[in-house]
Motif scaffolding. Structure first.
Motif, PDB file in Angstrom:
ATOM      1  N   GLN A   1      -6.293   4.898  -2.735  1.00 23.52           N
ATOM      2  CA  GLN A   1      -5.274   4.686  -1.758  1.00 23.52           C
ATOM      3  C   GLN A   1      -4.632   6.299  -1.511  1.00 23.52           C
ATOM      4  OE1 GLN A   1      -5.115   2.156   0.279  1.00 23.52           O
ATOM      5  NE2 GLN A   1      -6.666   1.696  -0.988  1.00 23.52           N
TER       6      GLN A   1
ATOM      7  N   LYS B   1      -0.428   3.504  -3.176  1.00 23.64           N
ATOM      8  CA  LYS B   1      -0.408   4.911  -3.126  1.00 23.64           C
ATOM      9  C   LYS B   1       0.040   5.720  -4.118  1.00 23.64           C
ATOM     10  CE  LYS B   1      -1.528   5.252   1.848  1.00 23.64           C
ATOM     11  NZ  LYS B   1      -1.447   6.001   2.782  1.00 23.64           N
ATOM     12  N   GLU B   2       1.500   5.416  -4.757  1.00 18.09           N
ATOM     13  CA  GLU B   2       2.043   6.075  -5.653  1.00 18.09           C
ATOM     14  C   GLU B   2       1.115   5.697  -7.096  1.00 18.09           C
ATOM     15  OE1 GLU B   2       4.574   8.246  -5.817  1.00 18.09           O
ATOM     16  OE2 GLU B   2       4.571   8.140  -3.634  1.00 18.09           O
TER      17      GLU B   2
ATOM     18  N   VAL C   1       0.802  -1.304  -0.034  1.00 13.27           N
ATOM     19  CA  VAL C   1       0.003   0.093   0.010  1.00 13.27           C
ATOM     20  C   VAL C   1       0.952   1.277  -0.038  1.00 13.27           C
ATOM     21  CG1 VAL C   1      -1.695   1.416   1.254  1.00 13.27           C
ATOM     22  CG2 VAL C   1      -1.915  -1.102   0.990  1.00 13.27           C
ATOM     23  N   ASP C   2       1.758   1.318   0.631  1.00 14.91           N
ATOM     24  CA  ASP C   2       2.458   2.411   1.210  1.00 14.91           C
ATOM     25  C   ASP C   2       4.011   2.626   0.840  1.00 14.91           C
ATOM     26  OD1 ASP C   2       2.996   1.139   3.470  1.00 14.91           O
ATOM     27  OD2 ASP C   2       2.160   2.597   4.699  1.00 14.91           O
TER      28      ASP C   2
ATOM     29  N   LYS D   1      -1.838   8.268  -6.750  1.00 15.31           N
ATOM     30  CA  LYS D   1      -1.126   9.501  -6.894  1.00 15.31           C
ATOM     31  C   LYS D   1      -0.883   9.727  -8.431  1.00 15.31           C
ATOM     32  CE  LYS D   1       2.623  12.621  -5.542  1.00 15.31           C
ATOM     33  NZ  LYS D   1       3.961  12.520  -4.638  1.00 15.31           N
TER      34      LYS D   1
END
Length: 109
Positions: free
Chosen positions: A109, A53-54, A43-44, A57
């Motif tokens: 996310q 998350k990337e 996830v991160d 984004k």
């Protein structure tokens, strides 16, 4: 009075549709685990693949985000891992709704 009633109904419908559209995180994560997605992604944090998350984004605000991520998860494109090209595994499921759920979960996310 009718205006307030109409506004109330519209707000209720908007809230209900937003809640209905929310991805099922447990289902998404279970299918990703079954397909070994979590071997290369988290996830991160970056593993051999980018963090979810990337990815979210990168596609935030883009109209074609769902389509692009869906294609990536279903067509086995070539990706670069540690400087070498390899085929990205396609998610194995016959249920298009499960793919859509994973894609929406990633993009949330």
């Amino acid at each position: 009075m009718k205006v307030l009633l109409t506004i109330g109904i519209a707000c209720g419908l908007a809230a209900a549709s937003a809640a209905h559209a929310a991805p099922d995180a447990d289902q998404a994560q279970a299918l990703m685990k079954k397909n070994d997605c979590l071997k290369c992604h988290a996830v991160d944090k970056k593993k051999s693949g980018p963090a979810f998350k990337e990815i979210a984004k990168k596609y935030k605000g883009k109209a074609d985000a769902e389509d692009k991520v869906t294609r990536h998860l279903t067509t086995s494109p070539m990706v670069e891992v540690d400087g070498a090209k390899e085929e990205h595994k396609a998610v194995k499921t016959k249920d298009a709704g499960e793919i859509k759920n994973i894609v929406q979960w990633i993009l949330a996310q």
